[in-house]
Design an enzyme around this catalytic site. Structure first.
Site, PDB file in Angstrom:
ATOM      1  N   GLU A   1     -22.400  68.819 -23.032  1.00 48.67           N
ATOM      2  CA  GLU A   1     -22.323  70.278 -23.091  1.00 48.67           C
ATOM      3  C   GLU A   1     -21.589  70.705 -24.368  1.00 48.67           C
ATOM      4  O   GLU A   1     -20.635  70.065 -24.782  1.00 48.67           O
ATOM      5  CB  GLU A   1     -21.560  70.784 -21.862  1.00 48.67           C
ATOM      6  CG  GLU A   1     -21.338  72.285 -21.817  1.00 48.67           C
ATOM      7  CD  GLU A   1     -20.462  72.714 -20.655  1.00 48.67           C
ATOM      8  OE1 GLU A   1     -20.560  73.888 -20.255  1.00 48.67           O
ATOM      9  OE2 GLU A   1     -19.668  71.886 -20.146  1.00 48.67           O
TER      10      GLU A   1
ATOM     11  N   LYS B   1     -26.889  78.457 -18.800  1.00 46.13           N
ATOM     12  CA  LYS B   1     -25.999  78.087 -17.699  1.00 46.13           C
ATOM     13  C   LYS B   1     -25.859  79.231 -16.700  1.00 46.13           C
ATOM     14  O   LYS B   1     -25.442  80.332 -17.053  1.00 46.13           O
ATOM     15  CB  LYS B   1     -24.626  77.710 -18.284  1.00 46.13           C
ATOM     16  CG  LYS B   1     -23.646  77.109 -17.276  1.00 46.13           C
ATOM     17  CD  LYS B   1     -22.353  76.748 -18.006  1.00 46.13           C
ATOM     18  CE  LYS B   1     -21.347  76.055 -17.113  1.00 46.13           C
ATOM     19  NZ  LYS B   1     -20.104  75.749 -17.873  1.00 46.13           N
TER      20      LYS B   1
ATOM     21  N   CYS C   1     -22.865  71.423 -16.382  1.00 45.50           N
ATOM     22  CA  CYS C   1     -21.484  71.277 -15.941  1.00 45.50           C
ATOM     23  C   CYS C   1     -21.185  71.931 -14.588  1.00 45.50           C
ATOM     24  O   CYS C   1     -21.511  71.379 -13.550  1.00 45.50           O
ATOM     25  CB  CYS C   1     -20.552  71.801 -17.044  1.00 45.50           C
ATOM     26  SG  CYS C   1     -18.863  71.114 -16.936  1.00 45.50           S
TER      27      CYS C   1
END
Length: 261
Positions: A45, A111, A145
């Site tokens: 990331e 995300k 994540c």
């Protein structure tokens, strides 16, 4: 053309804080050091900057230096490359996963679950849609994540083959990373790969890696040492997925969710 095998290189690396040029340089070396033919290379990331809440110093447009660099590498190595970086678009900042195909075509995922503990939700615009990428006959679901903590978002309602997480997941909570990666593989009867960074960032957060690949039964396929920069290649097979989904039809009994952004 469908490929029965997918060779994936996991690059576990330290990142230079808010320094895209230096990160690109060190990643170029690591990517070029892969001599085996692979289908996909996975970076962490925010691989150009580390997990920064100061996007204005590192943000790029989609036609910027980093995406162009990835396209050149993907074409040169004849492989797909993926990871997330800070993208500026329409006045907003995104923590965006880019999946660059050997042709130079780019697929993206923003995300969904911005990390509220660090204030990411106040700085970055959250995504609203998943993107199941079709590549060499494999269906790949890229997530980022903190998304790992939300199983409904990852639920395999689309019959994907590979669930892919890139991360800056800190050492104090690495037990959750290990457990949840394995759980996502088992519950979705999918391969699950997580690539996490190592090292210390400018906020004194320590990262210990634990990058790994799991098969549909939750068996770990990799042996990457923690706290080290390393590249490991894993071979995924359609035969493994098909055999166990046919034998253990757990996905037939899955719940149906209606997702709202």
């Amino acid at each position: 053309m469908e490929h029965q095998e997918l060779k994936v290189a996991l690059i576990q690396t330290n990142l230079v804080w808010e320094h895209p040029e230096e990160n690109r340089a060190q990643l170029t070396q690591k990517i070029n050091a892969i001599t085996e033919i692979v289908d996909l290379i996975v970076l962490p990331e925010m691989f150009t900057s580390g997990f920064t809440m100061n996007p204005k110093v590192v943000a790029e447009p989609m036609n910027g230096t980093t995406v162009t660099w990835l396209q050149d590498l993907a074409k040169g190595k004849n492989t797909a490359i993926t990871g997330s970086l800070v993208i500026s678009e329409n006045g907003n900042y995104y923590n965006r996963s880019v999946f660059v195909l050997p042709s130079g075509e780019v697929e993206t995922y923003d995300k969904k679950h911005t990390f509220t503990l660090a204030g990411e939700h106040e700085i970055y615009t959250a995504g609203t849609e998943k993107n199941n990428i079709q590549y060499k006959g494999w269906k790949i679901c890229p997530l980022i994540c903190y998304d790992l903590r939300f199983p409904v978002w990852a639920r395999n309602v689309d019959n994907y083959d590979l669930l892919l997480y890139v991360a800056n997941w800190p050492k104090p909570r690495v037990n959750a990373w290990d457990a949840l990666l394995k759980a996502r593989a088992i519950e979705n009867m999918s391969y699950c790969i997580g690539v996490n960074r190592v090292g210390l960032d400018a906020n004194s957060h320590e990262y210990c890696g634990h990058s790994a690949a799991y098969d549909v039964l939750g068996e770990k396929l990799t042996n990457i040492a923690p706290n080290t920069e390393a590249t490991e290649i894993v071979t995924l097979t359609k035969e493994h997925i098909t055999a166990y989904r046919n034998k253990l039809k757990f996905l037939d009994d899955k719940d149906t969710f209606t997702l709202h952004s």
